[in-house]
Motif scaffolding. Structure first.
Motif, PDB file in Angstrom:
ATOM      1  N   LEU A  81     -29.219 -45.297   2.952  1.00 23.00           N
ATOM      2  CA  LEU A  81     -28.945 -45.327   4.602  1.00 23.00           C
ATOM      3  C   LEU A  81     -28.583 -46.634   5.015  1.00 23.00           C
ATOM      4  O   LEU A  81     -27.862 -46.381   6.060  1.00 23.00           O
ATOM      5  CB  LEU A  81     -30.021 -44.466   4.821  1.00 23.00           C
ATOM      6  N   GLY A 123     -38.395 -38.317   4.594  1.00 23.25           N
ATOM      7  CA  GLY A 123     -38.095 -36.370   5.128  1.00 23.25           C
ATOM      8  C   GLY A 123     -39.424 -35.723   3.962  1.00 23.25           C
ATOM      9  O   GLY A 123     -40.100 -35.095   4.833  1.00 23.25           O
ATOM     10  N   PRO A 145     -32.614 -41.188   9.334  1.00 22.00           N
ATOM     11  CA  PRO A 145     -32.649 -40.427   9.094  1.00 22.00           C
ATOM     12  C   PRO A 145     -33.572 -39.667   7.772  1.00 22.00           C
ATOM     13  O   PRO A 145     -34.043 -40.355   6.984  1.00 22.00           O
ATOM     14  CB  PRO A 145     -31.053 -39.806   8.800  1.00 22.00           C
ATOM     15  N   PRO A 146     -33.570 -38.828   7.052  1.00 22.63           N
ATOM     16  CA  PRO A 146     -34.514 -38.173   6.631  1.00 22.63           C
ATOM     17  C   PRO A 146     -34.846 -38.639   4.816  1.00 22.63           C
ATOM     18  O   PRO A 146     -35.786 -38.997   4.467  1.00 22.63           O
ATOM     19  CB  PRO A 146     -34.471 -37.095   6.541  1.00 22.63           C
ATOM     20  N   ALA A 147     -33.272 -39.297   4.506  1.00 17.76           N
ATOM     21  CA  ALA A 147     -32.685 -39.580   3.587  1.00 17.76           C
ATOM     22  C   ALA A 147     -33.032 -41.200   2.734  1.00 17.76           C
ATOM     23  O   ALA A 147     -33.151 -41.253   2.549  1.00 17.76           O
ATOM     24  CB  ALA A 147     -31.187 -39.193   2.718  1.00 17.76           C
ATOM     25  N   LYS A 353     -40.308 -37.519  17.478  1.00 11.70           N
ATOM     26  CA  LYS A 353     -40.367 -37.194  16.343  1.00 11.70           C
ATOM     27  C   LYS A 353     -39.789 -38.300  15.232  1.00 11.70           C
ATOM     28  O   LYS A 353     -39.203 -39.290  15.496  1.00 11.70           O
ATOM     29  CB  LYS A 353     -38.837 -36.315  16.723  1.00 11.70           C
ATOM     30  N   LYS A 354     -40.664 -38.538  14.080  1.00 10.55           N
ATOM     31  CA  LYS A 354     -40.324 -39.150  12.546  1.00 10.55           C
ATOM     32  C   LYS A 354     -39.740 -38.341  11.386  1.00 10.55           C
ATOM     33  O   LYS A 354     -41.489 -37.237  10.890  1.00 10.55           O
ATOM     34  CB  LYS A 354     -41.298 -40.385  12.625  1.00 10.55           C
ATOM     35  N   PRO A 355     -39.415 -38.230  10.327  1.00 11.97           N
ATOM     36  CA  PRO A 355     -37.772 -39.411  10.860  1.00 11.97           C
ATOM     37  C   PRO A 355     -36.922 -38.364  11.542  1.00 11.97           C
ATOM     38  O   PRO A 355     -37.098 -37.038  11.837  1.00 11.97           O
ATOM     39  CB  PRO A 355     -37.376 -38.992   9.559  1.00 11.97           C
ATOM     40  N   LYS A 357     -32.606 -37.999  13.503  1.00 17.60           N
ATOM     41  CA  LYS A 357     -31.861 -38.182  13.926  1.00 17.60           C
ATOM     42  C   LYS A 357     -30.995 -38.771  15.020  1.00 17.60           C
ATOM     43  O   LYS A 357     -29.572 -38.850  15.244  1.00 17.60           O
ATOM     44  CB  LYS A 357     -30.463 -37.071  13.479  1.00 17.60           C
ATOM     45  N   ILE A 360     -28.507 -41.111  14.832  1.00 18.62           N
ATOM     46  CA  ILE A 360     -26.275 -40.787  13.768  1.00 18.62           C
ATOM     47  C   ILE A 360     -25.257 -40.727  15.376  1.00 18.62           C
ATOM     48  O   ILE A 360     -24.464 -41.050  14.246  1.00 18.62           O
ATOM     49  CB  ILE A 360     -26.620 -39.215  12.857  1.00 18.62           C
ATOM     50  N   PRO A 361     -25.645 -40.488  16.059  1.00 22.55           N
ATOM     51  CA  PRO A 361     -24.490 -39.494  16.743  1.00 22.55           C
ATOM     52  C   PRO A 361     -23.432 -40.802  17.388  1.00 22.55           C
ATOM     53  O   PRO A 361     -23.044 -41.248  18.127  1.00 22.55           O
ATOM     54  CB  PRO A 361     -24.899 -38.881  17.751  1.00 22.55           C
ATOM     55  N   SER A 363     -21.819 -42.212  15.886  1.00 24.65           N
ATOM     56  CA  SER A 363     -20.453 -42.095  15.593  1.00 24.65           C
ATOM     57  C   SER A 363     -19.565 -41.395  16.380  1.00 24.65           C
ATOM     58  O   SER A 363     -18.136 -41.124  16.011  1.00 24.65           O
ATOM     59  CB  SER A 363     -20.523 -41.816  14.085  1.00 24.65           C
TER      60      SER A 363
END
Ligand SMILES: Cc1cc2nc3c(=O)[nH]c(=O)nc-3n(C[C@H](O)[C@H](O)[C@H](O)COP(=O)(O)OP(=O)(O)OC[C@H]3O[C@@H](n4cnc5c(N)ncnc54)[C@H](O)[C@@H]3O)c2cc1C
Lengths: 506, 437
Positions: A81, A123, A145-147, A353-355, A357, A360-361, A363
């Motif tokens: 990531l 995650g 993000p979760p990964a 909230k964890k993890p 998103k 991300i946006p 982008s």
């Protein structure tokens, strides 16, 4: 740039298969492309020649020995990531080590330490803690993000969910299992003593952790780490205060954090930014770009969020009142208006909230983004952001800016988010130019890039910090005589990342 | 936007964050029964099965980008990795950048084939059969026998009516009971409808597997055949999705008629007070959302709203709500059945785990299909339900194949696999509705 490595031959692939098994080695061209990324934190990446997915430290060790025999470069990746930063940077791409199969995790609630392999993703760690250890939280990156993995973030010295109090993620490491480029496997900290628990970081001798945590795989491959887990009280909330200038958000945050104990201790996360941080999460053509709209919906020009965790409602209330009092006093003293934002419960829940998103946006604004991360003393961050925003606008990027406190506002992590159209011809050159210009200026001011770009930040920094570079090369040559680990953020070998004169020559 | 080139900018929004690998990627604190089903968990059938990044959507987006940038040539190998995906759209639900992940995958498949690579062997056979005017179905059945399943009920064929029931190849030739039940429901409800004898394959299997020229032929034929109807009804989730979502985007025109899946139609009638189920169904049931009629349609509803919006920041919530309202439709129908106890699987609605049959996988990658089926059966069994209900002929078949595999394993090992689904009974909702009406 000179070529000093050999290609991965069929013979090498056969040997890799013998180490990891047929199922876990591939030279498939489509699959090699499937690991690529250009963005997030690094735009420059080259295609690996071969992907391996080792199962354990012994396999990692054998792969490294083989890479030495063949002089093939090796790039490790955990969650991947960090984007381009988790890929080979120079030709030939060599062996890409996908560590996600190594995903074991053990938790020791007595000693408050968890041991993770590189494939333990945020995650999954969160899910397991939620069901088995609800009073504890795994130290995962705050906004990733979760990964993203726990270990990858520690290697990146990342910004975890409690960095405002505990410092960068790497500070939470209690011990590591490292495979050196020459194949030896060893442990750091108290773990170095056979049978000892990873309970003391400084362990049985001088601690070499920093060589591995700051080099992102250029000095050795970490196959396990013991890391502090954090208490997870369930009285949590977020409050936010607005302002018009960077100082409006930086200075009160410093007053709240600097006492370190009391309310500062419960304010685990202090992060803020400007209204563009809201705006550029949506497509440029499908969102208002005028500040008036954001003002109407209650978004200040700049704001700071305070995430507070407490063991009881009383403690939480006391913390919020303490923060508010500091703000009120500051407003009177400095004659500023710094309103508390009226956050909807959904906004609070989303920030807790964890993890998540949430980032991300960026982008979506056009098609691509780059996080550039700098550290500076907290009170200097306003100046850095001011300069950054001007430079971003000069280059035609929206001035999207994020800032967060590290260890009670000792340091700031300042992170411009460059939102751009990755399909635009010449865009990566433009970003590089922007990076070079700001880097030159910031280094002069004594600010440092903490996730250095292989081709800009690292060589620019080391061409100034020559003595340090010479020392690093010495270490690297001891640990990795054939320099098979990818240059990462260390600019070693220099010729592979820069045409400028090497600091070693002076 | 249907070609890969047209999707370039959308594909370029992918930063490779891999959030799309997780179901509930935005819900870390989602409550569940245990560690297996709590918070966010892996949700991509192909990625879980093969393990390599290229089998997850996140890897596919980057293969598509490399292909677009001429860094990766068209090849059989690329086609094989790209085709090993059920196109279930779990990834699309997760993407906060609204990337049309399934469109990109399907467009990549088509682009590889258009570049001269042969479709994979099983897919090629579908294509040839659908292209064949004597057949126009992937099962190699005679075209003139398409309405044979109606037996003596020939009055409904090509009748003058404003509502048509599009039967689809699977119900016409393989699972005729689904067509029978649908017709029976419509008759019981007094609906004036017809079955069009000239209908041809909707084109779903060939569109999904990248054979677009043949798809366009059958799409044109169907559009021409049905253009004068007010409403076209479907019992097949795949045909429905193809008409509803794909025909407008591939023809460039809005559909000239309204479309509804039979379950949605039952819902409409319920809402209008025209459907009242009295008979009891005293069973514990879990519901599997077919990807085509639930997730894909829900996502399309959301994106249709956003396509008309100038302010996504304000309208995204409204769009999401409209999507979620669509996911409730089968639940409202199920809850109208007296005695039926509905227990949800952990991954449901937009986050549902695919049965494993879609996107051309069942024919070409049967092991992957059975793997996914078993994974879902395990989740269904964890609810304690005795019945696994759905409304899609492919889901029904693939679940039954999964159960067969579990039973075989039970025979071979002597183990009791009921806790992972070997005793589940798969029921098509339309069949149940017909029985209860
Ligand atoms: C949307 C978004 C939001 C983000 N928000 C945050 C945030 O809030 N806080 C934060 O800190 N980061 C954030 N990040 C950055 C990134 O997620 C973190 O740096 C991440 O945790 C890295 O972990 P990873 O497992 O993905 O590591 P990778 O990207 O796989 O690896 C990180 C680096 O370490 C090297 N490496 C990997 N494994 C090993 C190993 N076993 N031994 C030696 N070297 C290795 C790699 O070569 C690479 O250089 C964000 C990223 C995204 C995309």
């Amino acid at each position: 740039m000179t070529q000093m490595y050999n290609k991965v031959t069929d013979e090498v692939v056969k040997k890799l298969v013998a180490i990891c098994g047929d199922q876990y080695v591939t030279t498939s061209e489509p699959l090699r492309h499937s690991y690529m990324a250009r963005g997030i934190m690094g735009n420059e990446a080259v295609l690996p020649e071969c992907i391996v997915r080792p199962a354990n430290a012994e396999e990692v060790s054998k792969i490294l020995v083989l890479a030495n025999e063949n002089l093939s470069p090796v790039t490790p990746a955990a969650g991947g990531l960090s984007g381009g930063f988790a890929l080979p940077a120079i030709e030939p791409g060599g062996i890409y080590m996908d560590m996600t199969r190594m995903d074991k995790m053990t938790v020791d609630t007595e000693n408050r330490v968890m041991v993770v392999e590189p494939g333990v993703k945020s995650g999954d760690a969160w899910r397991i803690f939620k069901t088995k250890y609800p009073d504890w939280a795994p130290p995962i990156p705050d906004g990733a993000p979760p990964a993203a993995t726990v270990l990858g973030d520690a290697i990146e010295r990342g910004f975890s969910l409690v960095t405002g109090v505990y410092g960068p993620q790497a500070d939470m490491i209690m011990g590591m299992e490292v495979v050196l480029p020459t194949g030896e496997i060893f442990h750091t900290g108290s773990w170095a003593l056979p049978g000892a628990k990873p309970f003391y970081r400084w362990g049985i001798g001088p601690n070499p952790d920093g060589l591995f945590l700051g080099s992102q795989g250029s000095m050795g491959i970490i196959t396990k780490c013991a890391i502090k887990m954090v208490p997870h009280p369930h009285y949590k909330t977020v409050v936010a205060y607005g302002g018009e200038t960077w100082d409006d958000i930086i200075r009160p945050a410093w007053e709240i954090s600097k006492h370190e104990m009391g309310i500062a201790e419960r304010t685990v996360m202090v992060q803020g930014g400007n209204y563009e941080l809201v705006m550029t999460r949506w497509p440029k053509e499908n969102v208002p770009v005028d500040y008036e709209f954001y003002k109407k919906i209650g978004v200040d020009q700049k704001w700071m969020n305070y995430e507070c965790w407490a063991w009881s409602k009383e403690e939480l209330d006391e913390t919020l009142q303490g923060i508010d009092k500091i703000y009120k006093d500051y407003e009177v003293r400095e004659k500023r208006t710094l309103p508390q934002q009226d956050l909807h419960p959904k906004q609070v829940a989303s920030r807790l909230k964890k993890p998540n998103k949430i980032a991300i946006p960026y982008s979506l604004w056009q098609a691509g983004f780059l996080f550039i991360t700098w550290y500076c003393p907290w009170l200097e961050s306003g100046e850095m952001m001011e300069e950054y925003c001007t430079a971003m606008e000069n280059y035609g990027f929206p001035p999207t800016m994020w800032v967060a406190s590290i260890d009670h506002a000792r340091q700031a992590i300042v992170m411009p988010i460059l939102c751009y159209d990755s399909t635009e011809p010449g865009i990566f050159d433009k970003i590089r130019e922007f990076n070079l210009e700001t880097t030159k200026s910031f280094l002069k001011k004594g600010w440092i890039n903490y996730r250095p770009d292989t081709f800009v930040h690292a060589p620019e920094t080391f061409s100034k910090a020559k003595e340090y570079y010479k020392m690093l090369v010495k270490f690297r040559k001891v640990l990795d005589p054939n320099l098979i680990l990818h240059p990462g953020r260390l600019a070693i070998p220099w010729e592979s990342v820069s045409d400028e004169p090497s600091p070693l020559q002076e | 936007m249907t070609s890969l080139e047209e999707l370039r900018k959308i594909n370029a929004r992918c930063i490779h964050c891999r959030a799309c690998q997780y179901a509930y990627s935005g819900e870390p604190d989602r409550e569940g029964e245990d560690e297996t089903y709590t918070g966010m968990l892996q949700g991509c059938p192909a990625g879980l099965y093969y393990g390599w990044e290229g089998y997850f959507n996140s890897g596919k987006q980057w293969m598509a980008r490399a292909f677009l940038n001429n860094e990766l040539p068209a090849s059989k190998e690329l086609l094989e990795v790209t085709e090993a995906c059920t196109t279930c759209g779990m990834c699309e639900t997760q993407c906060p950048n609204y990337i049309d992940t399934v469109h990109v995958t399907e467009a990549l498949r088509a682009a590889i084939i258009e570049a001269g690579v042969e479709p994979l062997d099983k897919h090629k056979i579908f294509g040839e059969r659908v292209r064949n005017e004597e057949l126009r179905n992937p099962y190699k059945e005679p075209r003139e026998e398409r309405t044979k399943w109606l037996g003596d009920n020939i009055d409904v064929i090509d009748k003058d009516a404003k509502i048509a029931y599009y039967v689809g190849c699977t119900a016409a030739y393989r699972q005729q009971q689904i067509a029978d039940h649908t017709v029976s429901i419509l008759e019981k409800m007094g609906v004036d409808f017809t079955v069009v004898s000239d209908e041809v394959c909707c084109g779903s299997p060939i569109l999904r597997t990248g054979q677009r020229d043949a798809f366009k032929e059958v799409m044109k034929e169907n559009l021409d055949l049905f253009k004068d109807y007010d409403l076209v009804l479907f019992s097949c989730a795949g045909c429905y999705k193809t008409f509803r979502n794909d025909y407008p985007s591939h023809s460039g025109e809005p559909l000239p008629f309204k479309v509804r899946h039979a379950v949605e139609y039952a819902y409409d009638l319920l809402e209008e007070g025209k459907l009242d189920i009295k008979k009891e169904y005293p069973k514990k049931v879990t519901w599997h959302d077919p990807c085509h009629s639930i997730r894909h349609v829900g996502i399309a509803i959301e994106k249709e709203i956003l396509a008309d919006s100038k302010n996504w920041l304000l309208d995204s919530r409204k769009a999401q709500k409209a999507k979620e309202a669509h996911y409730e439709i089968p639940r409202i129908v199920l809850n109208s059945i007296p005695g039926l106890e509905l227990v949800e699987m952990y991954r449901n609605r937009g986050n549902s785990f695919c049965c494993g049959a879609g996107g051309g996988v069942k024919a070409q990658f049967p092991d992957l299909a059975v793997f996914a089926s078993k994974e879902r059966l395990k989740e269904a069994a964890a609810t304690g339900a005795e019945v696994l209900m759905t409304s899609c002929p492919f889901c029904v078949t693939n679940f039954n194949d999964g159960i067969k595999a579990l039973k075989k394993e039970e025979e071979e090992t002597g183990k009791d696999l009921s806790d992972v689904g070997s005793k589940l009974v798969v029921v098509e909702l339309l069949e149940l509705l017909d029985e209860l009406l």
